[in-house]
Enzyme design. Structure first.
Site, PDB file in Angstrom:
ATOM      1  N   GLY A 114       2.174   4.810   1.220  1.00  0.00           N
ATOM      2  CA  GLY A 114       2.292   5.295   2.607  1.00  0.00           C
ATOM      3  C   GLY A 114       3.313   4.509   3.417  1.00  0.00           C
ATOM      4  CE  LYS A 126      -3.970  -1.671   2.579  1.00  0.00           C
ATOM      5  NZ  LYS A 126      -4.524  -1.598   3.917  1.00  0.00           N
ATOM      6  CG  HIS A 141      -0.600  34.546  29.265  1.00  0.00           C
ATOM      7  ND1 HIS A 141       0.080  33.642  30.058  1.00  0.00           N
ATOM      8  CD2 HIS A 141      -1.640  35.012  30.013  1.00  0.00           C
ATOM      9  CE1 HIS A 141      -0.509  33.592  31.244  1.00  0.00           C
ATOM     10  NE2 HIS A 141      -1.564  34.403  31.251  1.00  0.00           N
ATOM     11  N   GLY A 172       9.728  -3.780  -7.536  1.00  0.00           N
ATOM     12  CA  GLY A 172      10.636  -3.172  -8.507  1.00  0.00           C
ATOM     13  C   GLY A 172      11.986  -3.876  -8.479  1.00  0.00           C
ATOM     14  CB  ALA A 215       7.975   9.349   9.087  1.00  0.00           C
TER      15      ALA A 215
HETATM   16  C1  LIG Z   1       5.589   0.874  15.189  1.00  0.00           C
HETATM   17  C2  LIG Z   1       6.310   2.024  14.533  1.00  0.00           C
HETATM   18  C3  LIG Z   1       6.035   3.315  14.924  1.00  0.00           C
HETATM   19  C4  LIG Z   1       6.691   4.395  14.324  1.00  0.00           C
HETATM   20  N1  LIG Z   1       6.391   5.656  14.730  1.00  0.00           N
HETATM   21  C5  LIG Z   1       7.033   6.708  14.159  1.00  0.00           C
HETATM   22  C6  LIG Z   1       6.729   8.043  14.526  1.00  0.00           C
HETATM   23  O1  LIG Z   1       5.865   8.288  15.374  1.00  0.00           O
HETATM   24  N2  LIG Z   1       7.403   9.057  13.927  1.00  0.00           N
HETATM   25  C7  LIG Z   1       8.373   8.818  12.984  1.00  0.00           C
HETATM   26  O2  LIG Z   1       8.966   9.769  12.474  1.00  0.00           O
HETATM   27  N3  LIG Z   1       8.687   7.560  12.610  1.00  0.00           N
HETATM   28  C8  LIG Z   1       8.033   6.508  13.160  1.00  0.00           C
HETATM   29  N4  LIG Z   1       8.328   5.229  12.738  1.00  0.00           N
HETATM   30  C9  LIG Z   1       9.367   5.049  11.715  1.00  0.00           C
HETATM   31  C10 LIG Z   1       8.790   5.341  10.304  1.00  0.00           C
HETATM   32  O3  LIG Z   1       7.673   4.526  10.075  1.00  0.00           O
HETATM   33  C11 LIG Z   1       9.865   5.084   9.262  1.00  0.00           C
HETATM   34  O4  LIG Z   1      11.024   5.825   9.595  1.00  0.00           O
HETATM   35  C12 LIG Z   1       9.384   5.511   7.873  1.00  0.00           C
HETATM   36  O5  LIG Z   1       8.235   4.798   7.495  1.00  0.00           O
HETATM   37  C13 LIG Z   1      10.499   5.302   6.843  1.00  0.00           C
HETATM   38  O6  LIG Z   1      10.038   5.681   5.606  1.00  0.00           O
HETATM   39  P1  LIG Z   1      10.613   5.027   4.253  1.00  0.00           P
HETATM   40  O7  LIG Z   1       9.811   5.640   3.158  1.00  0.00           O
HETATM   41  O8  LIG Z   1      12.077   5.131   4.255  1.00  0.00           O
HETATM   42  O9  LIG Z   1      10.271   3.464   4.364  1.00  0.00           O
HETATM   43  P2  LIG Z   1       8.898   2.695   4.502  1.00  0.00           P
HETATM   44  O10 LIG Z   1       7.866   3.531   5.154  1.00  0.00           O
HETATM   45  O11 LIG Z   1       9.217   1.383   5.117  1.00  0.00           O
HETATM   46  O12 LIG Z   1       8.410   2.482   2.994  1.00  0.00           O
HETATM   47  C14 LIG Z   1       9.099   1.663   2.104  1.00  0.00           C
HETATM   48  C15 LIG Z   1       8.128   1.157   1.049  1.00  0.00           C
HETATM   49  O13 LIG Z   1       8.850   0.498   0.026  1.00  0.00           O
HETATM   50  C16 LIG Z   1       8.105  -0.617  -0.436  1.00  0.00           C
HETATM   51  N5  LIG Z   1       9.045  -1.530  -1.099  1.00  0.00           N
HETATM   52  C17 LIG Z   1      10.115  -2.181  -0.552  1.00  0.00           C
HETATM   53  N6  LIG Z   1      10.788  -2.863  -1.490  1.00  0.00           N
HETATM   54  C18 LIG Z   1      10.124  -2.656  -2.655  1.00  0.00           C
HETATM   55  C19 LIG Z   1      10.342  -3.098  -3.997  1.00  0.00           C
HETATM   56  N7  LIG Z   1      11.405  -3.851  -4.360  1.00  0.00           N
HETATM   57  N8  LIG Z   1       9.451  -2.727  -4.947  1.00  0.00           N
HETATM   58  C20 LIG Z   1       8.388  -1.935  -4.631  1.00  0.00           C
HETATM   59  N9  LIG Z   1       8.159  -1.476  -3.385  1.00  0.00           N
HETATM   60  C21 LIG Z   1       9.018  -1.824  -2.418  1.00  0.00           C
HETATM   61  C22 LIG Z   1       7.478  -1.151   0.831  1.00  0.00           C
HETATM   62  O14 LIG Z   1       6.328  -1.940   0.539  1.00  0.00           O
HETATM   63  C23 LIG Z   1       7.121   0.145   1.573  1.00  0.00           C
HETATM   64  O15 LIG Z   1       5.817   0.576   1.269  1.00  0.00           O
HETATM   65  C24 LIG Z   1       7.662   4.151  13.312  1.00  0.00           C
HETATM   66  C25 LIG Z   1       7.935   2.834  12.912  1.00  0.00           C
HETATM   67  C26 LIG Z   1       7.276   1.787  13.508  1.00  0.00           C
HETATM   68  C27 LIG Z   1       7.577   0.389  13.053  1.00  0.00           C
END
Ligand SMILES: Cc1cc2nc3c(=O)[nH]c(=O)nc-3n(C[C@H](O)[C@H](O)[C@H](O)COP(=O)(O)OP(=O)(O)OC[C@H]3O[C@@H](n4cnc5c(N)ncnc54)[C@H](O)[C@@H]3O)c2cc1C
Length: 460
Positions: free
Chosen positions: A38, A36, A436, A113, A312
């Site tokens: 996000g 999905k 305030h 990918g 994130a």
């Molecule tokens: C329980 C939990 C709570 C969190 N709370 C917070 C918070 O409050 N604040 C915060 O800043 N961070 C939080 N984080 C961390 C945050 O979720 C991550 O740092 C962030 O999602 C990283 O973003 P990203 O885009 O690098 O990776 P991801 O969000 O992991 O996205 C990567 C995407 O790539 C896709 N993908 C992978 N390989 C392939 C491929 N070969 N082909 C096509 N698609 C692929 C995956 O399906 C995924 O959708 C939390 C994490 C967890 C587990």
């Protein structure tokens, strides 16, 4: 064959933000996502956990209602409804990202990918040619290499967000922010929770004084904490799971109906074909420079897959920096002012260096603190546990670090982040008019503490 200026693999907060930014800058963009849109953040991380945190907040406020002169009667929680609300919020935000893809004319390819060359990607048998490639494939749960992981009831953070029934008891392995957030959520809802952490204290990266104060509150809320406990196995004993570790006095353990593995995350690069391309790795992480470039021309990597600050907002920031570089602009990523927020009650938020780091680096620094008991808005809210702590350069007054435990600390920290980004001083904050009665006044009061003394607090 489709031809793009930029192809981004991974539709999490790194990838989808990069895609939108690239489109704003006039590029032809494709986003490849196997699941999905996000990513972890929207589907299994930030958003679902904060939806649960907000249900807990309503519960805690309801429990305080009487104190505010509001008579509510019998307060009951409904776990299924709480989880259903969480699901609706996730769906709403994921569909919002889908709409943004359409509005920005970004081609979304569904599937895994695979990189054939820096300029050729394959998804579901289709090939896309591109001038630049950005890898944003994120991370996955890191599991401890211990026996017992396969037992029913041992959960990852993905699994716990799909539960239908509230567990009667839960052992959380890992006392960093994710473990502590889940512990406080489930404990408030009625689960008996124990946190087991290998290090000597919880929330190791947080300012020592704040993490100590926070940890002291947990037993009063019924959360048991075991520190210095390196878990060696999980065993099934009758109807419960037993988590065990060694101590000089022999083996010790705690029991729970379920066990949550909140033991960190590892970069995810499976299926991309990186080793064939010769992309430089550090373990499972892709190595990048400050322009988010890998060692291979025209390939960039952003977000959790680079294995550094797995947050994130950092992922999205890196997405914007990488896109600008890929499109011929020039921008370097800087990490001096990265906010870290922990969504507990009260919240904890930090930016910059801790007092211990200032001490260890032998900096000339000054610390000021302002307790929430002296903040009139916190008093009206009935939420006076916490403080704002500021660390400034003793010579020029520049803000080096800000650490907040307070309601809305995650919002309040933005002032500290901006101050650090602009190289602002305590005087800059103190001379800024704050409305305030508001919580940000506590930030200004801490800044006053650096200069002349806080107005509404005097240490006796
Ligand atoms: C329980 C939990 C709570 C969190 N709370 C917070 C918070 O409050 N604040 C915060 O800043 N961070 C939080 N984080 C961390 C945050 O979720 C991550 O740092 C962030 O999602 C990283 O973003 P990203 O885009 O690098 O990776 P991801 O969000 O992991 O996205 C990567 C995407 O790539 C896709 N993908 C992978 N390989 C392939 C491929 N070969 N082909 C096509 N698609 C692929 C995956 O399906 C995924 O959708 C939390 C994490 C967890 C587990």
């Amino acid at each position: 064959m489709d031809e793009k200026d930029i192809v981004i693999i991974g539709g999490g907060p790194a990838g989808y933000v990069a895609a939108i930014h690239a489109s704003h800058l006039g590029a032809k963009v494709a986003l490849v996502e196997k699941d999905k849109l996000g990513g972890t953040c929207l589907n299994r991380g930030c958003i679902p956990t904060k939806a649960l945190v907000n249900s807990v907040e309503v519960l805690l406020e309801a429990r305080m209602a009487n104190e505010f002169g509001i008579e509510l009667g019998n307060i009951k929680t409904n776990f299924q409804k709480i989880m259903a609300r969480k699901g609706r919020i996730v769906d709403e935000l994921v569909s919002g990202v889908e709409q943004l893809m359409k509005a920005n004319k970004i081609s979304v390819y569904r599937g895994v990918g695979r990189i054939l060359s820096p300029h050729l990607i394959r998804v579901n048998g289709k090939e896309i040619a591109t001038k630049k490639l950005i890898i944003a494939t994120g991370s996955e749960s890191a599991l401890l290499p211990i026996p017992g992981l396969e037992l029913p009831g041992v959960l990852t953070t993905d699994d716990i967000l799909e539960l239908n029934e509230l567990p009667e008891s839960l052992v959380v392995i890992g006392g960093s922010y994710v473990g502590v957030e889940f512990a406080t959520i489930f404990s408030a809802l009625g689960t008996r929770v124990t946190i087991v952490e290998k290090l000597p204290s919880l929330l190791e990266t947080v300012d020592e004084e704040i993490s100590r104060r926070f940890a002291q509150m947990l037993p009063k809320r019924g959360i048991e904490v075991k520190t210095g406990a390196a878990v060696k196995a999980i065993r099934k004993e009758g109807a419960v799971l037993r988590v065990v570790w060694d101590t000089p006095e022999g083996e010790q353990g705690v029991e729970g109906q379920m066990v949550l593995m909140a033991t960190g995350r590892l970069p995810y690069t499976r299926g991309l074909g990186l080793s064939k391309l010769g992309v430089r790795m550090d373990g499972r992480a892709i190595v990048v420079n400050e322009r988010l470039e890998t060692n291979i021309d025209d390939i960039y990597a952003i977000g959790d897959v680079t294995g550094r600050r797995m947050l994130a907002h950092v992922a999205s920031y890196e997405g914007e920096v990488a896109v600008e570089n890929a499109l011929g602009h020039s921008r370097q990523a800087g990490y001096q002012a990265v906010p870290v927020c922990i969504f507990t009650h009260p919240e904890i938020a930090s930016v910059g260096i801790t007092e211990r780091e200032a001490r260890d680096a032998s900096l000339r620094y000054k610390v000021s603190k302002f307790p929430l008991t002296a903040c009139s808005r916190a008093v009206t809210m009935g939420k006076t546990v916490g403080m704002v702590k500021m660390i400034c350069n003793a010579d020029d007054g520049r803000v080096l670090g800000m650490h907040i435990m307070a309601p809305h600390a995650s919002d309040l920290i933005a002032e500290g982040v901006l101050a650090m980004r602009l190289g602002a001083t305590a005087e800059d904050i103190a001379h800024t008019i704050h409305a305030h009665p508001t919580l940000p006044e506590a930030v200004r009061e801490a800044a006053m503490g650096q200069l002349y003394g806080s107005i509404h607090f005097q240490r006796m």
